[in-house]
Scaffold this active site. Structure first.
Site, PDB file in Angstrom:
ATOM      1  N   SER A   4      -4.997 -36.555  63.820  1.00 42.59           N
ATOM      2  CA  SER A   4      -5.045 -35.329  64.611  1.00 42.59           C
ATOM      3  C   SER A   4      -4.546 -35.627  66.011  1.00 42.59           C
ATOM      4  CB  SER A   4      -6.492 -34.838  64.674  1.00 42.59           C
ATOM      5  OG  SER A   4      -6.674 -33.884  65.696  1.00 42.59           O
ATOM      6  N   TYR A  30     -14.766 -37.711  67.114  1.00 39.86           N
ATOM      7  CA  TYR A  30     -13.670 -37.216  66.279  1.00 39.86           C
ATOM      8  C   TYR A  30     -12.337 -37.810  66.742  1.00 39.86           C
ATOM      9  CZ  TYR A  30     -10.447 -33.968  64.027  1.00 39.86           C
ATOM     10  OH  TYR A  30      -9.430 -33.428  63.280  1.00 39.86           O
TER      11      TYR A  30
END
Length: 165
Positions: A4, A30
């Site tokens: 990501s 994350y």
């Protein structure tokens, strides 16, 4: 490896990978995990490129799926993804699931990428290396070969069955 753009501002912290000494932050965790995804692709490339084994990382993009149901309303609103009543706001840069899958399919199936390994892709192309956290691109920290080796060693010690490289 599905990564990501969140990796850009969150390098892996091998001094505190489990947030034992720093306050836990879900978005930092994350982002670090997405940096780790890229670094693991680099580690695989370092180990097995000579054997014809390839691994690359990619960002599929912002995709409208039901995954957003797991994010609280305040966060969705802060991201511009929901209005004050909780209704989804579609952004022009959101992709459909089919569009989001395109880079994964390219990396998995295209003969054009045969032998290409340890790289990061966005929007069906290799992303440029960046050093300032801007986008698009892959942060240099996520491609660093020494950090990839350190992460590999950490993972191998945490999961001894991986210690075969």
């Amino acid at each position: 490896m599905v990564s990501s753009g969140a990796h850009r501002n969150h390098p892996v912290d091998l001094d505190d990978p489990q947030f034992e000494h720093t306050p836990y932050d879900a978005w930092a965790a994350y982002g670090r995990s997405k940096s780790a995804d890229v670094l693991l692709a680099v580690g695989i490339a370092q180990r097995w490129a000579g054997d014809g084994i390839t691994a690359n990382a990619l960002m599929p993009g912002w995709i409208t799926t039901n995954l957003q149901r797991h994010i609280d309303l305040a966060t969705l609103q802060a991201m511009g993804a929901a209005d004050q009543d909780g209704n989804r706001i579609e952004q022009p840069y959101y992709k459909t699931p089919t569009q989001g899958a395109a880079t994964s399919v390219l990396l998995a199936a295209s003969p054009l990428l045969q032998g290409i390994t340890g790289r990061y892709f966005e929007d069906n192309q290799e992303a440029p290396v960046i050093t300032d956290g801007t986008s698009p691109g892959v942060s240099a920290h996520a491609l660093h070969p020494e950090t990839a080796e350190q992460l590999w060693s950490y993972a191998a010690s945490a999961l001894p069955r991986l210690d075969r490289a």
